[in-house]
Scaffold this active site. Structure first.
Site, PDB file in Angstrom:
ATOM      1  N   CYS A   2       0.839  -1.182   0.000  1.00 37.99           N
ATOM      2  CA  CYS A   2       0.000   0.000   0.000  1.00 37.99           C
ATOM      3  C   CYS A   2       0.880   1.240   0.000  1.00 37.99           C
ATOM      4  O   CYS A   2       1.933   1.280   0.629  1.00 37.99           O
ATOM      5  CB  CYS A   2      -0.946   0.091   1.188  1.00 37.99           C
ATOM      6  SG  CYS A   2      -2.059  -1.300   1.331  1.00 37.99           S
ATOM      7  N   ARG A  27       3.774  -0.366  -4.868  1.00 37.85           N
ATOM      8  CA  ARG A  27       3.500  -0.863  -3.515  1.00 37.85           C
ATOM      9  C   ARG A  27       2.169  -1.609  -3.422  1.00 37.85           C
ATOM     10  O   ARG A  27       1.859  -2.210  -2.382  1.00 37.85           O
ATOM     11  CB  ARG A  27       3.489   0.299  -2.522  1.00 37.85           C
ATOM     12  CG  ARG A  27       4.751   1.115  -2.504  1.00 37.85           C
ATOM     13  CD  ARG A  27       4.662   2.220  -1.483  1.00 37.85           C
ATOM     14  NE  ARG A  27       4.586   1.698  -0.136  1.00 37.85           N
ATOM     15  CZ  ARG A  27       5.632   1.405   0.619  1.00 37.85           C
ATOM     16  NH1 ARG A  27       6.836   1.589   0.171  1.00 37.85           N
ATOM     17  NH2 ARG A  27       5.461   0.926   1.836  1.00 37.85           N
ATOM     18  N   TRP A  74      -2.845  -2.785  -1.623  1.00 38.90           N
ATOM     19  CA  TRP A  74      -2.577  -4.216  -1.788  1.00 38.90           C
ATOM     20  C   TRP A  74      -3.375  -4.880  -0.665  1.00 38.90           C
ATOM     21  O   TRP A  74      -3.051  -4.717   0.519  1.00 38.90           O
ATOM     22  CB  TRP A  74      -1.093  -4.522  -1.654  1.00 38.90           C
ATOM     23  CG  TRP A  74      -0.732  -5.934  -2.002  1.00 38.90           C
ATOM     24  CD1 TRP A  74      -0.397  -6.414  -3.231  1.00 38.90           C
ATOM     25  CD2 TRP A  74      -0.653  -7.056  -1.114  1.00 38.90           C
ATOM     26  NE1 TRP A  74      -0.122  -7.759  -3.158  1.00 38.90           N
ATOM     27  CE2 TRP A  74      -0.265  -8.178  -1.875  1.00 38.90           C
ATOM     28  CE3 TRP A  74      -0.876  -7.223   0.255  1.00 38.90           C
ATOM     29  CZ2 TRP A  74      -0.097  -9.450  -1.315  1.00 38.90           C
ATOM     30  CZ3 TRP A  74      -0.711  -8.481   0.814  1.00 38.90           C
ATOM     31  CH2 TRP A  74      -0.321  -9.578   0.022  1.00 38.90           C
ATOM     32  N   ASN A 100      -1.251   2.452   5.674  1.00 41.39           N
ATOM     33  CA  ASN A 100      -0.382   1.396   5.146  1.00 41.39           C
ATOM     34  C   ASN A 100       0.077   0.581   6.344  1.00 41.39           C
ATOM     35  O   ASN A 100       0.673   1.130   7.265  1.00 41.39           O
ATOM     36  CB  ASN A 100       0.827   2.040   4.438  1.00 41.39           C
ATOM     37  CG  ASN A 100       1.908   1.026   4.109  1.00 41.39           C
ATOM     38  OD1 ASN A 100       1.602  -0.133   3.839  1.00 41.39           O
ATOM     39  ND2 ASN A 100       3.151   1.449   4.124  1.00 41.39           N
ATOM     40  N   GLY A 101      -0.244  -0.721   6.344  1.00 38.96           N
ATOM     41  CA  GLY A 101       0.149  -1.570   7.475  1.00 38.96           C
ATOM     42  C   GLY A 101      -0.982  -2.495   7.866  1.00 38.96           C
ATOM     43  O   GLY A 101      -1.873  -2.769   7.056  1.00 38.96           O
ATOM     44  N   GLU A 481      16.845 -17.934  -8.716  1.00 39.64           N
ATOM     45  CA  GLU A 481      16.427 -16.580  -9.079  1.00 39.64           C
ATOM     46  C   GLU A 481      15.789 -16.571 -10.478  1.00 39.64           C
ATOM     47  O   GLU A 481      14.794 -15.893 -10.712  1.00 39.64           O
ATOM     48  CB  GLU A 481      17.631 -15.624  -8.991  1.00 39.64           C
ATOM     49  CG  GLU A 481      17.350 -14.191  -9.393  1.00 39.64           C
ATOM     50  CD  GLU A 481      16.220 -13.511  -8.639  1.00 39.64           C
ATOM     51  OE1 GLU A 481      15.713 -14.076  -7.651  1.00 39.64           O
ATOM     52  OE2 GLU A 481      15.813 -12.425  -9.064  1.00 39.64           O
ATOM     53  N   LYS A 485      11.978 -15.252 -11.172  1.00 41.09           N
ATOM     54  CA  LYS A 485      11.684 -14.159 -12.119  1.00 41.09           C
ATOM     55  C   LYS A 485      10.615 -14.609 -13.100  1.00 41.09           C
ATOM     56  O   LYS A 485       9.674 -13.895 -13.375  1.00 41.09           O
ATOM     57  CB  LYS A 485      12.921 -13.770 -12.918  1.00 41.09           C
ATOM     58  CG  LYS A 485      13.909 -12.760 -12.452  1.00 41.09           C
ATOM     59  CD  LYS A 485      13.511 -11.428 -11.976  1.00 41.09           C
ATOM     60  CE  LYS A 485      12.825 -11.411 -10.664  1.00 41.09           C
ATOM     61  NZ  LYS A 485      13.558 -11.104  -9.494  1.00 41.09           N
ATOM     62  N   GLU A 488       7.068 -15.066 -11.404  1.00 43.09           N
ATOM     63  CA  GLU A 488       6.372 -13.884 -10.895  1.00 43.09           C
ATOM     64  C   GLU A 488       5.886 -12.955 -12.001  1.00 43.09           C
ATOM     65  O   GLU A 488       4.875 -12.289 -11.818  1.00 43.09           O
ATOM     66  CB  GLU A 488       7.188 -13.137  -9.833  1.00 43.09           C
ATOM     67  CG  GLU A 488       8.366 -12.355 -10.302  1.00 43.09           C
ATOM     68  CD  GLU A 488       9.097 -11.645  -9.162  1.00 43.09           C
ATOM     69  OE1 GLU A 488       8.463 -11.197  -8.204  1.00 43.09           O
ATOM     70  OE2 GLU A 488      10.336 -11.537  -9.256  1.00 43.09           O
ATOM     71  N   HIS A 504      16.538 -37.615  -8.708  1.00 41.57           N
ATOM     72  CA  HIS A 504      15.901 -38.033  -7.458  1.00 41.57           C
ATOM     73  C   HIS A 504      14.428 -37.634  -7.441  1.00 41.57           C
ATOM     74  O   HIS A 504      13.811 -37.613  -6.368  1.00 41.57           O
ATOM     75  CB  HIS A 504      16.657 -37.434  -6.268  1.00 41.57           C
ATOM     76  CG  HIS A 504      18.079 -37.887  -6.213  1.00 41.57           C
ATOM     77  ND1 HIS A 504      18.433 -39.161  -5.827  1.00 41.57           N
ATOM     78  CD2 HIS A 504      19.228 -37.262  -6.553  1.00 41.57           C
ATOM     79  CE1 HIS A 504      19.755 -39.292  -5.904  1.00 41.57           C
ATOM     80  NE2 HIS A 504      20.260 -38.148  -6.350  1.00 41.57           N
ATOM     81  N   LYS A 603       5.631  -4.567  -4.114  1.00 39.43           N
ATOM     82  CA  LYS A 603       7.081  -4.428  -4.001  1.00 39.43           C
ATOM     83  C   LYS A 603       7.562  -4.557  -2.556  1.00 39.43           C
ATOM     84  O   LYS A 603       8.611  -5.129  -2.296  1.00 39.43           O
ATOM     85  CB  LYS A 603       7.473  -3.068  -4.563  1.00 39.43           C
ATOM     86  CG  LYS A 603       8.956  -2.835  -4.682  1.00 39.43           C
ATOM     87  CD  LYS A 603       9.481  -3.398  -5.961  1.00 39.43           C
ATOM     88  CE  LYS A 603      10.976  -3.251  -6.083  1.00 39.43           C
ATOM     89  NZ  LYS A 603      11.530  -4.304  -6.940  1.00 39.43           N
TER      90      LYS A 603
END
Ligand code: AGP
Length: 608
Positions: A2, A27, A74, A100-101, A481, A485, A488, A504, A603
């Site tokens: 947010c 955000r 968000w 925000n929180g 990584e 990438k 996402e 395995h 983010k």
């Protein structure tokens, strides 16, 4: 998660709030809204979806009020919807708040407030703040905010306006970022200074429990008890270009192309008289020499940078090193002594799990170093020492340049530990440093030369439903990584495995055309990786190999080869991760995805 903004000054607030929200969209972007003091009441508009949808609605209004707050969300409590979008208002609609929180005790507060007749219109935790403010308000919005915050438990950055106090914004925070700036035309508040970068670069990073009363004529800062405090001004040397795409189609591509600069800036000034120097760590060589255990703690991409650091610290400094996901570390009982070094890695410096792990490690007696991209962020403030990665503001949700900044910073830390332990001689340090610096040019070459091979491989993989990334040693860490990438931003299911683990279990997944992306650069385990990719190839896999230029043999085993310049294995993460970033982006573009703002993500992950 947010983003909040606020403005009070001489100009109409609407456009300023929308511009700020657009810059804070990284955000969160599931809904957005603003509240503007319009005449003697508050005009509150929210919309589900991105800020552009709010902007479109607002084009029919054109409010002239010069004081207001805004929010891009968000979702945590309550689905993305118009009703759950901020700002939230009190029953009479006289007070509006953005947050925000997370308010942890919102359920009991809501029950209590409903018992006293308050009517709630959303499912959010935030709405309790609007009703608490309504009850506490006696003509002073900051005093009401102080009162409301004495009732709430959790993390918050809050900004509120009230139609009975024209031109006033009340602000506070706890564990969520708030930045305040005074521009020529008025006062600005936001979750991140990028929202106000064209108005000022001198900002106040509000501290936990501090309050601000913002008006067009100035800003007053007070503490929890209401006593005046002197603000600490931080100058941020950011360029306005940071907030723009600079001719690139998206921020992700722009940020990928900034990586050579990030490497150079991160290394600048680190080699002094032939010796490595990281003064910010504030430890003598003797104290560094005493370190006998290292934990690297982080989440997501930052965790993958930590996996690379584990290889380097153990390889060079010979210190036992674990890399752990912060959300696991914080709930374990790790072995920590006064000679344990905990390295917390976080681009945003806000990640809730990483912060909790830092606090826990410090209570247990560890020395904590933060590696973060955000000056004055909670990770920076709560660590004993901090290395700032020089990535500058990263806007695309998928981390690219900040990852490279982390890897380079961690590489320096590994070299410093090895220097302090006497495991690397000065001439070795100098040689390594030179080669590390050369990676900037090698990344430039990858950016200039690899596009055709990456795009060819991406076209071949774009319709797949799954993909595997494999490698060994450094290559395994890079694979994680690469897979993250891809998943996402393209929503293609991808997993990474150490190549030796394929037989395995994961090899059972392979059938005709299944994409296997192999990190097959020249390294001590090159032959082993080639054997593993042959095993996949024999079962029908379509192999994409990231290989060292000049390696003609690899063409026998791979369907698509992306050649990158030869570097020492220790630095292969820096070069090999770049084509994987471009590969993920190319597939996402082929699949029509929004590469900068992938679904369900934000983010800064400020919730557990
Ligand atoms: C990276 O592409 C992701 N967006 C995500 O995994 C991120 O790295 C993670 O949330 C950690 O964030 P931090 O570095 O800000 O702590």
């Amino acid at each position: 998660m947010c983003g909040i903004v606020g403005y009070t000054g001489k100009r109409p607030a609407q456009g300023i709030l929308i511009q700020g929200l657009t810059r804070l969209e990284y955000r969160g972007y599931d809904s957005a809204g603003i509240a503007v003091q319009e005449g003697d009441s508050l005009a509150v508009i929210h919309r589900k979806g991105k800020v552009a949808s709010l902007e479109h609605t607002l084009s029919h209004f054109d409010f002239q009020g010069t004081c207001g707050v805004g929010h891009t969300r968000w979702a945590t409590h309550g689905k993305p919807s118009e009703a759950n979008a901020h700002p939230h208002t009190s029953c009479g609609g006289h007070i509006a708040v953005v947050h925000n929180g997370i308010i942890e005790n919102f359920a009991e507060l809501r029950e209590e407030l409903e018992g006293r007749g308050h009517v709630f219109t959303s499912e959010t935790d935030t709405e309790v703040v609007a009703h608490l403010l309504e009850e506490a308000y006696q003509g002073d919005l900051v005093a009401a905010l102080r009162d409301a915050c004495s009732r709430i438990v959790g993390a918050y950055g809050l900004a509120a306006v009230c139609d009975m106090e024209p031109g006033v914004i009340a602000v506070t925070r706890k564990d969520s970022p708030i930045v305040i700036g005074q521009g020529e035309d008025g006062a600005y508040v936001a979750s991140d200074m990028i929202a106000m970068i064209d108005a000022t670069r001198d900002v106040v990073i509000l501290g936990d429990g501090e309050y601000a009363r913002m008006t067009a004529s100035g800003i007053e800062y007070t503490d929890e008890a209401g006593c005046a405090i002197e603000p600490r001004i931080t100058h941020v040397d950011w360029d306005l270009d940071l907030a723009e795409k600079g001719g690139y189609p998206d921020f992700m591509l722009k940020e990928i192309h900034e990586q050579p600069r990030v490497i150079r800036d991160t290394l600048a000034g680190r080699l002094v008289n032939g010796a490595l120097s990281i003064d910010e760590l504030d430890l003598t060589p003797e104290e560094l020499n005493l370190i006998d255990r290292v934990y690297v703690i982080a989440c997501g991409t930052s965790y993958h940078a930590g996996l690379i650091a584990k290889n380097l610290i153990e390889g060079w400094a010979r210190i036992p090193t674990e890399c752990e996901v912060a959300s696991e570390f914080r709930y374990r009982n790790p072995i920590i002594t006064p000679t344990t070094l905990v390295v917390a890695v976080s681009q945003s410096g806000e990640t809730a799990d990483t912060l909790a792990a830092i606090r826990d490690a410090r209570v247990k007696g560890a020395r904590v170093f933060g590696i973060t991209n955000v000056v004055g962020s909670p990770v920076a403030r709560e660590s004993d020492g901090v290395i700032y990665t020089k990535a500058n503001k990263e806007i695309a949700v998928a981390s690219t340049k900040s990852f490279l900044g982390q890897v380079v910073s961690l590489t320096l830390l590994a070299m410093l530990l090895a220097q302090a332990k006497g495991k690397l001689r000065m001439n070795q340090i100098r040689l390594l440093f030179r080669e590390l610096a050369d990676t900037a040019e090698q990344v430039e070459r990858i950016l200039a030369e690899c596009k055709p091979s990456i795009e060819e491989a991406a076209r071949a993989c774009k319709d797949a439903r799954n993909a595997l990334f494999i490698g060994r040693g450094m290559g395994a860490a890079i694979s994680y990584e690469g897979a993250l990438k891809l998943k996402e931003i393209s929503y293609l299911h991808a997993e990474a495995y150490p190549a030796g683990e394929m037989k395995h279990g994961p090899i059972a997944l392979i059938d005709e055309g299944f994409p296997v992306i192999a990190i097959a650069t020249k390294s001590p385990v090159y032959d082993k990786v080639v054997s593993n990719l042959q095993e996949s190839k024999a079962r029908g896999a379509m192999i994409v190999a990231v290989a060292t230029e000049g390696d003609e043999d690899i063409k026998q085993h791979a369907d698509h080869v992306i050649y990158i310049p030869k570097v020492r294995d220790a630095f292969s993460a820096i070069t090999a991760s770049v084509p994987l970033q471009l590969f993920a982006r190319a597939i996402a573009i082929e699949r029509g995805c929004d590469v900068d703002q992938p679904r369900n993500l934000a983010k800064s992950v400020t919730v557990e």
